[in-house]
Scaffold this motif. Sequence first.
Motif, PDB file in Angstrom:
ATOM      1  N   SER A  79       0.864  -0.933  -0.079  1.00  0.00           N
ATOM      2  CA  SER A  79       0.047  -0.001  -0.117  1.00  0.00           C
ATOM      3  C   SER A  79       0.885   1.287  -0.174  1.00  0.00           C
ATOM      4  CB  SER A  79      -0.978   0.106   1.234  1.00  0.00           C
ATOM      5  OG  SER A  79      -0.102  -0.060   2.502  1.00  0.00           O
ATOM      6  N   GLU A  80       1.909   1.247   0.683  1.00  0.00           N
ATOM      7  CA  GLU A  80       3.057   2.292   0.758  1.00  0.00           C
ATOM      8  C   GLU A  80       3.453   2.599  -0.528  1.00  0.00           C
ATOM      9  OE1 GLU A  80       3.658   4.794   3.211  1.00  0.00           O
ATOM     10  OE2 GLU A  80       1.534   3.837   3.924  1.00  0.00           O
ATOM     11  N   LEU A  81       3.885   1.348  -1.132  1.00  0.00           N
ATOM     12  CA  LEU A  81       4.599   1.569  -2.174  1.00  0.00           C
ATOM     13  C   LEU A  81       3.589   2.135  -3.529  1.00  0.00           C
ATOM     14  CD1 LEU A  81       6.870   0.530  -4.184  1.00  0.00           C
ATOM     15  CD2 LEU A  81       5.912  -1.615  -4.706  1.00  0.00           C
ATOM     16  N   LEU A  82       2.535   1.626  -3.406  1.00  0.00           N
ATOM     17  CA  LEU A  82       1.664   2.166  -4.587  1.00  0.00           C
ATOM     18  C   LEU A  82       1.298   3.522  -4.288  1.00  0.00           C
ATOM     19  CD1 LEU A  82      -0.808  -0.800  -4.690  1.00  0.00           C
ATOM     20  CD2 LEU A  82       0.799  -0.338  -6.536  1.00  0.00           C
ATOM     21  N   LYS A  83       1.097   4.005  -3.096  1.00  0.00           N
ATOM     22  CA  LYS A  83       0.965   5.468  -2.707  1.00  0.00           C
ATOM     23  C   LYS A  83       2.246   6.193  -3.374  1.00  0.00           C
ATOM     24  CE  LYS A  83      -0.616   5.852   1.091  1.00  0.00           C
ATOM     25  NZ  LYS A  83      -0.928   5.960   2.783  1.00  0.00           N
ATOM     26  N   GLN A  84       3.263   5.698  -3.100  1.00  0.00           N
ATOM     27  CA  GLN A  84       4.617   6.483  -3.493  1.00  0.00           C
ATOM     28  C   GLN A  84       4.505   6.619  -5.053  1.00  0.00           C
ATOM     29  OE1 GLN A  84       7.943   4.302  -1.949  1.00  0.00           O
ATOM     30  NE2 GLN A  84       7.789   5.016   0.067  1.00  0.00           N
ATOM     31  N   LEU A  85       4.010   5.433  -5.865  1.00  0.00           N
ATOM     32  CA  LEU A  85       4.021   5.508  -7.150  1.00  0.00           C
ATOM     33  C   LEU A  85       3.006   6.257  -7.989  1.00  0.00           C
ATOM     34  CD1 LEU A  85       5.001   1.586  -7.887  1.00  0.00           C
ATOM     35  CD2 LEU A  85       6.498   3.672  -8.121  1.00  0.00           C
ATOM     36  N   PRO A 145      -0.118  12.156  -9.032  1.00  0.00           N
ATOM     37  CA  PRO A 145      -1.562  13.057  -8.783  1.00  0.00           C
ATOM     38  C   PRO A 145      -2.125  13.401 -10.147  1.00  0.00           C
ATOM     39  CG  PRO A 145       0.662  13.682  -7.811  1.00  0.00           C
ATOM     40  CD  PRO A 145       1.121  12.725  -8.725  1.00  0.00           C
ATOM     41  N   GLY A 146      -3.411  13.209  -9.934  1.00  0.00           N
ATOM     42  CA  GLY A 146      -4.350  13.737 -10.864  1.00  0.00           C
ATOM     43  C   GLY A 146      -4.586  12.839 -12.051  1.00  0.00           C
ATOM     44  N   THR A 147      -4.384  11.407 -11.970  1.00  0.00           N
ATOM     45  CA  THR A 147      -4.478  10.349 -12.632  1.00  0.00           C
ATOM     46  C   THR A 147      -5.717   9.681 -12.291  1.00  0.00           C
ATOM     47  OG1 THR A 147      -3.081   8.809 -11.473  1.00  0.00           O
ATOM     48  CG2 THR A 147      -2.205  10.221 -13.493  1.00  0.00           C
ATOM     49  N   ASN A 150      -4.553   0.269 -14.598  1.00  0.00           N
ATOM     50  CA  ASN A 150      -4.091   1.346 -15.328  1.00  0.00           C
ATOM     51  C   ASN A 150      -2.694   1.795 -15.089  1.00  0.00           C
ATOM     52  OD1 ASN A 150      -3.449   3.347 -17.424  1.00  0.00           O
ATOM     53  ND2 ASN A 150      -4.998   4.844 -16.626  1.00  0.00           N
ATOM     54  N   LEU A 151      -1.797   1.132 -15.724  1.00  0.00           N
ATOM     55  CA  LEU A 151      -0.136   1.389 -15.308  1.00  0.00           C
ATOM     56  C   LEU A 151       0.175   2.807 -15.508  1.00  0.00           C
ATOM     57  CD1 LEU A 151       1.438  -2.069 -16.093  1.00  0.00           C
ATOM     58  CD2 LEU A 151       0.505  -1.380 -13.908  1.00  0.00           C
ATOM     59  N   LYS A 152      -0.445   3.489 -16.106  1.00  0.00           N
ATOM     60  CA  LYS A 152      -0.015   4.890 -16.737  1.00  0.00           C
ATOM     61  C   LYS A 152      -0.253   5.683 -15.618  1.00  0.00           C
ATOM     62  CE  LYS A 152      -0.851   4.401 -21.757  1.00  0.00           C
ATOM     63  NZ  LYS A 152      -1.633   4.941 -22.855  1.00  0.00           N
ATOM     64  N   ARG A 153      -1.040   5.408 -14.750  1.00  0.00           N
ATOM     65  CA  ARG A 153      -1.289   6.252 -13.159  1.00  0.00           C
ATOM     66  C   ARG A 153      -0.139   6.109 -12.417  1.00  0.00           C
ATOM     67  NH1 ARG A 153      -4.797   2.959  -9.753  1.00  0.00           N
ATOM     68  NH2 ARG A 153      -5.170   1.240 -10.770  1.00  0.00           N
ATOM     69  N   TYR A 154       0.844   5.259 -12.592  1.00  0.00           N
ATOM     70  CA  TYR A 154       1.905   4.931 -11.756  1.00  0.00           C
ATOM     71  C   TYR A 154       3.227   5.567 -12.449  1.00  0.00           C
ATOM     72  CZ  TYR A 154      -1.374   2.486  -8.883  1.00  0.00           C
ATOM     73  OH  TYR A 154      -2.349   2.241  -8.071  1.00  0.00           O
ATOM     74  N   ALA A 201       8.565  -6.713 -18.446  1.00  0.00           N
ATOM     75  CA  ALA A 201       7.477  -7.544 -18.643  1.00  0.00           C
ATOM     76  C   ALA A 201       7.041  -8.247 -17.139  1.00  0.00           C
ATOM     77  CB  ALA A 201       7.651  -8.683 -19.534  1.00  0.00           C
ATOM     78  N   LEU A 202       8.092  -8.586 -16.394  1.00  0.00           N
ATOM     79  CA  LEU A 202       8.076  -9.084 -15.053  1.00  0.00           C
ATOM     80  C   LEU A 202       7.602  -8.132 -14.139  1.00  0.00           C
ATOM     81  CD1 LEU A 202       8.462 -11.587 -12.938  1.00  0.00           C
ATOM     82  CD2 LEU A 202      10.684 -10.553 -12.788  1.00  0.00           C
ATOM     83  N   THR A 203       8.179  -6.959 -13.976  1.00  0.00           N
ATOM     84  CA  THR A 203       7.653  -5.858 -13.195  1.00  0.00           C
ATOM     85  C   THR A 203       6.411  -5.443 -13.393  1.00  0.00           C
ATOM     86  OG1 THR A 203      10.106  -5.234 -13.365  1.00  0.00           O
ATOM     87  CG2 THR A 203       8.547  -3.673 -12.138  1.00  0.00           C
ATOM     88  N   LYS A 204       5.798  -5.279 -14.756  1.00  0.00           N
ATOM     89  CA  LYS A 204       4.497  -4.870 -14.938  1.00  0.00           C
ATOM     90  C   LYS A 204       3.757  -5.774 -14.738  1.00  0.00           C
ATOM     91  CE  LYS A 204       5.625  -1.414 -18.500  1.00  0.00           C
ATOM     92  NZ  LYS A 204       5.381  -1.024 -20.199  1.00  0.00           N
ATOM     93  N   ASN A 205       3.834  -7.050 -14.846  1.00  0.00           N
ATOM     94  CA  ASN A 205       2.903  -8.127 -14.462  1.00  0.00           C
ATOM     95  C   ASN A 205       2.713  -8.294 -13.033  1.00  0.00           C
ATOM     96  OD1 ASN A 205       2.486  -8.877 -17.099  1.00  0.00           O
ATOM     97  ND2 ASN A 205       4.022 -10.445 -17.096  1.00  0.00           N
ATOM     98  N   LYS A 206       3.851  -7.931 -12.216  1.00  0.00           N
ATOM     99  CA  LYS A 206       3.741  -7.885 -10.762  1.00  0.00           C
ATOM    100  C   LYS A 206       3.051  -6.916 -10.195  1.00  0.00           C
ATOM    101  CE  LYS A 206       5.493  -9.912  -7.102  1.00  0.00           C
ATOM    102  NZ  LYS A 206       4.819 -11.133  -6.657  1.00  0.00           N
ATOM    103  N   LEU A 207       3.431  -5.702 -10.786  1.00  0.00           N
ATOM    104  CA  LEU A 207       2.744  -4.502 -10.285  1.00  0.00           C
ATOM    105  C   LEU A 207       1.190  -4.871 -10.586  1.00  0.00           C
ATOM    106  CD1 LEU A 207       2.968  -1.849  -8.979  1.00  0.00           C
ATOM    107  CD2 LEU A 207       3.512  -0.817 -11.172  1.00  0.00           C
ATOM    108  N   ALA A 208       0.681  -5.073 -11.982  1.00  0.00           N
ATOM    109  CA  ALA A 208      -0.651  -5.098 -12.237  1.00  0.00           C
ATOM    110  C   ALA A 208      -1.314  -6.201 -11.172  1.00  0.00           C
ATOM    111  CB  ALA A 208      -0.599  -5.722 -13.666  1.00  0.00           C
ATOM    112  N   THR A 209      -0.973  -7.237 -10.807  1.00  0.00           N
ATOM    113  CA  THR A 209      -1.251  -8.405  -9.782  1.00  0.00           C
ATOM    114  C   THR A 209      -1.529  -7.625  -8.609  1.00  0.00           C
ATOM    115  OG1 THR A 209      -0.249  -9.877 -10.914  1.00  0.00           O
ATOM    116  CG2 THR A 209      -1.196 -10.449  -8.801  1.00  0.00           C
TER     117      THR A 209
END
Length: 314
Positions: free
Chosen positions: A139-145, A148-150, A156-160, A210-218
């Motif tokens: 939760s902290e990681l996602l908050k940091q990533l 703002p305003g997305t 939607n990975l573009k908001r990170y 690919a690995l990082t995006k898949n991991k983040l999306a999950t």
Amino acid sequence: MDNPKNSQFFPDNYDRNTLGLKKKLVRKYNVKDDFSALDISKNAYIIYDWLSERKVENPNASSVYFFDYAAQTLGIPYQLLTESYFTQTQLTEEDLFKHSTKFNAKLNEMNRTKSTSSKIEIPNFNEKIEEYFSQKQISELLKQLLIPGTNLSKSNLKRYNLNWLLSDIIKIVWKNITVNSSSEEQETLKQYFRKYFYKDKQEYSEQFLALTKNKLATLIEKEEVQKLEPDSELLKLLSQENINTDSLNRYIKQKRSSLTSLSFYKQFLVHLSHAFYLSPQNIFLLTGQLPTYSVVKTPLEWKYCEQEINQNAQ
């Protein structure tokens, strides 16, 4: 036997295990004169002439097989013989012994020491990235990533801010794999590291992305898309014969305060899109009773849409 006479460094039985190779050469090329691996090596610089004297057919092509036999028998690099020919430099017995892994005990010891000290296991970078995510508070990681305003559309990975994440992973993984390594080992590790994380011009490699995006999306899906259950408190309030409006208003106020939660706010926006003409209060009431609802219409509207409600629909 293929024994060099008066050899200073190579014992008489040095080629016992390669006698079969020599017999093949004699049989294949009808060689009449006796020869040794040492003879071939010493005459590598004039190998075509040496083979021609023995009436070997096609000296150009056959030189490869004679060089190969000499290299295996003496335990020397094949390249040493080809260099002798191309540079027209005659090899001495001392030169050959110096490069012989079969007979030079000191060279064997040096190679063993070198291979032991420089043996590095290739790091499992996928595993290291998994460790990175498991050690972070998601939760902290996602908050940091979060940029703002997305918008808050699902996955939607573009908001990170992925660049921040990728650079952070690279720094931490490099630090973890080199923590106990020497400076010489780090040079070797750099090769594996660059190959995994980067492609040409220092762009991120597709495998890493690919690995990082898949991991983040999950993680985003797990963190923000929660399976909501009907609210037992609301169901209890609504099941009363005389509904207590004050209690109901308190319930709505309580739900409004929960909009500060990212996951609840996202779910609220999804429900709002399904019934945009309802007031927020009614959406709270509807969501509390049936969190999984998708479309809200009046019976008349369903009729105009030429759609029917399933018999067992809630």
